[in-house]
Write a protein that holds these residues in place. Sequence first.
Motif, PDB file in Angstrom:
ATOM      1  N   GLN A   1      -5.466   1.583 -21.222  1.00  7.22           N
ATOM      2  CA  GLN A   1      -5.580   0.411 -22.098  1.00  7.22           C
ATOM      3  C   GLN A   1      -6.681  -0.535 -21.610  1.00  7.22           C
ATOM      4  OE1 GLN A   1      -3.869   0.015 -24.964  1.00  7.22           O
ATOM      5  NE2 GLN A   1      -2.872   1.986 -24.610  1.00  7.22           N
TER       6      GLN A   1
ATOM      7  N   GLN B   1       3.293  -4.761 -30.196  1.00  5.33           N
ATOM      8  CA  GLN B   1       2.126  -4.369 -29.405  1.00  5.33           C
ATOM      9  C   GLN B   1       2.526  -3.331 -28.349  1.00  5.33           C
ATOM     10  OE1 GLN B   1      -1.137  -5.175 -29.522  1.00  5.33           O
ATOM     11  NE2 GLN B   1      -0.946  -6.497 -31.308  1.00  5.33           N
TER      12      GLN B   1
ATOM     13  N   ARG C   1       1.496   0.903 -28.164  1.00  2.00           N
ATOM     14  CA  ARG C   1       0.772   1.483 -27.029  1.00  2.00           C
ATOM     15  C   ARG C   1       1.528   2.643 -26.374  1.00  2.00           C
ATOM     16  NH1 ARG C   1      -1.287  -3.347 -27.796  1.00  2.00           N
ATOM     17  NH2 ARG C   1      -3.332  -3.921 -26.974  1.00  2.00           N
ATOM     18  N   ASP C   2       2.742   2.907 -26.839  1.00  2.00           N
ATOM     19  CA  ASP C   2       3.534   4.020 -26.297  1.00  2.00           C
ATOM     20  C   ASP C   2       3.609   5.107 -27.369  1.00  2.00           C
ATOM     21  OD1 ASP C   2       5.307   5.771 -25.220  1.00  2.00           O
ATOM     22  OD2 ASP C   2       6.982   4.368 -25.065  1.00  2.00           O
TER      23      ASP C   2
ATOM     24  N   ILE D   1       3.536   3.438 -20.929  1.00  2.00           N
ATOM     25  CA  ILE D   1       2.207   2.962 -21.338  1.00  2.00           C
ATOM     26  C   ILE D   1       1.222   3.189 -20.196  1.00  2.00           C
ATOM     27  CG2 ILE D   1       0.868   0.964 -22.092  1.00  2.00           C
ATOM     28  CD1 ILE D   1       3.470  -0.210 -23.196  1.00  2.00           C
TER      29      ILE D   1
ATOM     30  N   TRP E   1      -1.466   1.825 -18.658  1.00  2.00           N
ATOM     31  CA  TRP E   1      -2.168   0.540 -18.641  1.00  2.00           C
ATOM     32  C   TRP E   1      -3.609   0.691 -18.173  1.00  2.00           C
ATOM     33  CZ3 TRP E   1      -0.317  -3.069 -21.459  1.00  2.00           C
ATOM     34  CH2 TRP E   1       1.058  -3.195 -21.659  1.00  2.00           C
TER      35      TRP E   1
END
Length: 202
Positions: free
Chosen positions: A121, A17, A21-22, A116, A118
Motif C-alpha cells: 500500500q 477503506q 485493501r484486503d 493487508i 501495508w
Amino acid sequence: MPMDALITAAVETACNQLLARDTSAAERQKKLIGKTLRLDVRELKPLWFIFSSGRVDVLARYEGEADAGLSLSLSALGLLRDPSALTRYIREERLDIEGDPQLVQAFGSLFGELAIDWEEQLSRYTGDVLAHTLFAGARKARSLLGLELRRSRTQLAEYLTEELRLAPGPLEVASFGDDVEALASRLKATELRLARLEAKVA
C-alpha cells in the motif's frame, strides 16, 4: 447531532477503506450481507453496522431491529480479533451478545482477520524501494525494542533477587520448600508421639 455524524462518517470510511485493501474480505463479508449489527461500546454511544455487497454503512441511529447486538467495553475491542473465543469471553462476562451469535462471530472475523500488505500500500505513494526500506527499518526497530524489553525484564529480576533481596531466587525457593517439607514431617512425628502418649495415659 453533528458530532454523531462526524464519528459515524469516520468509522464508516475507516471500515470501508480497510476492507477495500484486503482482497479476502469480500468472501468473509458474504455472511453479513443484508444484516444489521448493533455495536454497543459501553464508554461510547451505540453504532449500527449495515452490511451490503462490498460496503458497510455506519449509523448513530437506527429505527429497525438489529439482527445481532454486541456489547463490550472499549478496552475489550481487541477481543474481536479472536472470534473463535467469543463463547469463552461471554462466560467470563467480558462481552454480551444479543440475537444471532454467528453474525457477531462473522463480524469479528471480518475485521479481526484483515490481511493487508501495508508495504505494498505504501509503495503506491513512495515507490517499492523506499517502502521496502521503511518497513525493513520498522521491523528491525521492533525486533531491537523487543530484545531490549526482554533484557530489561531480566535485569530487573536479577536486581530484585540479587541486589535488593526483595524477591527470592530459584535456589532459595527450592530450599524453602525443602524446609517446609522437613517441618511437616517433624510435626507428623510429634503428633504420632502425642497420640501414643495419650493412649498410654488413657
